[in-house]
Design an enzyme around this catalytic site. Structure first.
Site, PDB file in Angstrom:
ATOM      1  N   ASP A  30      14.919  22.424 -37.857  1.00 40.66           N
ATOM      2  CA  ASP A  30      16.243  22.507 -37.224  1.00 40.66           C
ATOM      3  C   ASP A  30      16.729  23.952 -37.094  1.00 40.66           C
ATOM      4  OD1 ASP A  30      16.091  19.716 -37.470  1.00 40.66           O
ATOM      5  OD2 ASP A  30      17.165  19.736 -39.363  1.00 40.66           O
ATOM      6  N   GLU A 187      20.768  14.105 -30.088  1.00 43.69           N
ATOM      7  CA  GLU A 187      21.255  14.888 -31.225  1.00 43.69           C
ATOM      8  C   GLU A 187      20.998  16.367 -30.980  1.00 43.69           C
ATOM      9  OE1 GLU A 187      19.039  13.292 -34.483  1.00 43.69           O
ATOM     10  OE2 GLU A 187      17.106  13.975 -33.704  1.00 43.69           O
TER      11      GLU A 187
END
Length: 525
Positions: A30, A187
Site C-alpha cells: 500500500d 478501494e
C-alpha cells in the site's frame, strides 16, 4: 534486459541502465509517495506490528532508506492483544501541503479508526493522532483544492470535506465513481490535480490475483467523474508474469517533469497455484500521458533506469551487535513493545528480552524481528537462554510460524501449522550461549514442477568453526499468504518464551537462490 539483481532498500546504484524491482522488498504494501523538491518520501501499511507505518526517503525513486516510523510511541498506536493478525494499521496516504507533512491512516483494531498525524520533518517526531470520526471506510486520501478545501476520499468510493487540523467533517459524504460496474473491492483512492482536470486513481478487483488499477477524471474534485476508456490502466491478472497482484498505486511527478507510479505486487514462487512468502512489496513503473490519460509502463523484475543520476543510500548493516542506545527503525514487535519486555542496557552489548506470552502462539509474545526481504537469505543469532527459553522464529501469524529455540540444555525446532504444533528435532547443547541459524533457500532457476515448494527453510546450530548442524528442513509454502491467508508477509526475529533471554548479535545476509550455508553442513542424526 539485464538479469535482475536482489532488491533491497538502500541497494547500490544502477550501472547497466536497469534497476531491480521491487524497489522496497519484503512486506511493504500500500505505498503512498510524495515529493518535496528533489526528495521523495514513501509510507506503507504495517498491520499488527509496532512501530507502525514505516517511512522511507529517496533521491531517485529507486534507492530507498528507512528513516523512521510514523507511529513509534504507544500513545500514537494502540494495538491490544485482541487485534487479529492482518488487522491494525491499513493503507496510509502521505502528502506535503502548506509546509507540513500530513499522513492519514486507519487502525482497524478495536478503538482505532481513522486519524491524521503531521510533522515538519518526516524523520520525526510525528504528532499525536487527530481523530477523524466521520470517516468510516479504510484507505483514506487527502487532497487540497485551490480554495484551501481538504477533500478526504476513501474506500467505497466515497468523499467528504474535512478540516485536517481538527478532524471535523464538513457536509455529508457522497459517493464517487467506483470503477468497473460490479468490480470487487473498489478501494485505495488517490486524488490529484493535473492540468485542468482532477484525476481519481483507485484499485479494484481485490488484492489477490485479480488486482487492478483504474482511473477517472473530472473538472472538480467532487465530480462527476468520467472513466478512462483504457481501464484498467494496470493489471497482471490472467498473465504468467513473475510479478502478480499489481495494484494499490500512487502517482508522483518527478523533479524533471516525468511521472511515475508506485504500487504493490507479489512474487509468487513454486508450483501451482504459486505461493508468495514475502508479502506484498513496493514496485515502481514509469507513466506517460496520452490524450489526457496516464499510460503505465511495464512492471518487470529488471526495469529501465530513470534518466537522472542514481543516488545510492547507505544500506542497513547486515549485522546488529546491539551496541546502540535504541533499536533501529526496521525492528518490529507484535502489537506492542512494553518497556519492561526488552532492554539494551541490562546487559550492555546484548538485547535482553523478557517473556510475556509463552510462545509464538501467544498474541502478546515478546518478539523483535525484521521483514524477510530476499527470496534466499541466512539469519544467525548468538543466544544466551540464561535459564529461560527463546530463539529465532519465522513468523507469518500466531498459527503459522517455524521456531528454533534454545533452553533447558537443548535446542529444538517447532512448527506451528494451523491447529497442529509439532516438535521436529531436539538436540542437547552445552550450557551457555549458542549460535542459531535459519537459512531460506529459494528455488534454483528452472527448477519447477506442479507441486514444487516456493522455498525451503533450514534450521540449525552453528559451531565456532563455522560448521552447521542442520536439525530440520521445512517446506516454505506453509508460511505463505496462499496457505495462511491475510495481508502480511514473513518476519524473522528473536523471541523469549520463558524467563529472560539475551541476544549478543543478529545478522541477516542475502544469498543467491539455491545456495546453502557458508560453512560445512552436517545433518543431525
Amino acid at each position: 534486459m539485464a538479469r535482475p539483481r536482489a532488491a533491497t532498500a538502500g541497494a547500490s546504484g544502477w550501472t547497466d541502465g536497469t534497476f531491480a524491482n521491487p524497489v522496497i522488498a519484503g512486506m511493504h504494501p500500500d505505498p503512498s509517495v510524495c515529493r518535496v523538491g528533489d526528495d521523495y518520501y514513501l509510507a506503507c501499511s504495517s498491520f499488527e506490528y509496532f512501530p507502525g507505518v514505516p517511512l522511507f526517503h529517496s533521491r531517485d525513486l529507486v534507492h530507498w532508506a528507512q528513516i523512521g516510523n510514523v507511529l513509534d510511541r504507544p500513545g500514537q498506536l494502540d494495538l491490544p492483544p485482541t487485534t487479529p493478525p492482518s488487522a491494525g494499521v491499513y493503507a496510509p496516504t502521505l502528502r506535503h501541503h502548506d509546509g507540513r507533512f500530513w499522513l492519514i491512516v486507519t487502525n482497524v483494531a478495536d478503538g482505532g479508526g481513522t486519524f491524521i498525524c503531521t510533522a515538519t520533518d518526516p524523520a520525526g517526531a510525528w504528532s499525536d493522532p487527530v481523530r477523524v470520526p466521520g470517516i468510516v471506510g479504510i484507505d483514506p486520501d487527502l487532497a487540497w483544492d485551490d480554495e484551501g478545501n481538504c477533500w478526504c476520499t476513501y474506500a467505497g468510493i466515497e468523499q467528504v470535506r474535512i478540516d485536517p487540523r481538527t478532524g471535523e467533517t464538513i457536509g455529508r459524504p457522497h459517493r464517487l465513481w467506483s470503477g468497473a460496474p460490479g468490480a470487487q473491492a473498489p478501494e485505495a483512492p488517490h486524488l490529484y490535480r493535473v492540468g485542468d482536470h482532477w484525476y481519481l486513481l483507485i484499485a479494484e478487483g481485490g488484492t489477490e490475483r485479480g488486482h487492478a488499477v483504474s482511473i477517472a477524471r473530472a473538472t472538480a474534485p467532487d465530480g462527476p467523474y468520467e472513466p478512462c476508456p483504457a481501464n484498467p490502466v494496470l493489471t497482471h491478472r490472467g498473465t504468467n508474469r513473475p510479478i502478480q497482484n499489481t495494484g494499490h498505486a500512487d502517482l508522483v511527478e518527478a523533479a524533471d517533469g516525468s511521472w511515475w507510479m508506485v504500487l504493490l505486487g507479489v512474487r509468487p514462487g513454486g508450483g501451482t497455484p504459486g505461493w508468495h512468502v514475502l508479502g506484498r512489496e513496493t514496485f515502481l513503473a514509469p507513466v506517460t500521458w496520452t490524450d489526457g490519460w496516464p499510460v503505465v509502463g511495464a512492471v518487470t523484475p529488471a526495469m529501465t533506469a530513470p534518466s537522472w543520476p542514481a543516488h545510492p543510500l547507505p544500506a542497513p548493516p547486515v549485522r546488529d551487535d546491539f551496541d546502540a542506545d535504541r533499536l533501529g527503525p526496521r525492528w518490529l514487535s507484535v502489537r506492542s513493545r512494553p518497556a519492561d519486555s526488552w532492554s539494551l542496557t541490562e546487559r550492555p552489548g546484548w538485547l535482553t528480552l523478557r517473556a510475556r506470552g509463552a510462545s509464538l502462539d501467544a498474541p502478546d509474545v515478546t518478539f523483535v524481528g525484521r521483514r524477510q526481504q530476499h527470496l534466499s537469505c541466512r539469519v544467525r543469532a548468538r543466544v544466551d537462554p540464561a535459564g529461560g527459553r527463546g530463539g529465532l522464529a519465522v513468523r507469518l501469524d500466531e498459527r503459522h510460524h517455524y521456531d528454533i529455540e534454545a533452553g533447558d540444555g537443548a535446542v529444538r525446532v517447532d512448527a506451528r501449522l494451523g491447529s497442529v504444533l509439532s516438535t521436529l528435532a531436539v538436540r542437547p547443547v552445552p550450557a551457555g550461549p549458542v549460535s542459531l541459524l535459519i537459512e531460506v533457500l529459494g528455488p534454483s532457476p528452472g527448477d519447477w514442477y506442479a507441486g514444487k515448494e516456493p522455498d525451503l527453510l533450514r534450521f540449525g546450530v552453528e559451531q565456532a568453526d563455522g560448521t552447521v548442524t542442520v536439525l530440520a528442513e521445512l517446506d516454505g509454502r506453509y508460511l505463505s499468504t496462499e496457505v495462511a491467508g491475510g495481508f502480511t508477509g514473513r518476519v524473522i526475529g528473536m523471541y523469549a518464551a520463558t524467563g529472560t533471554v539475551h541476544f549478543d548479535w543478529l545478522d541477516y545476509e542475502p544469498r543467491n537462490p539455491g545456495t546453502g550455508s557458508g560453512g560445512d553442513t552436517v545433518l543431525a542424526p
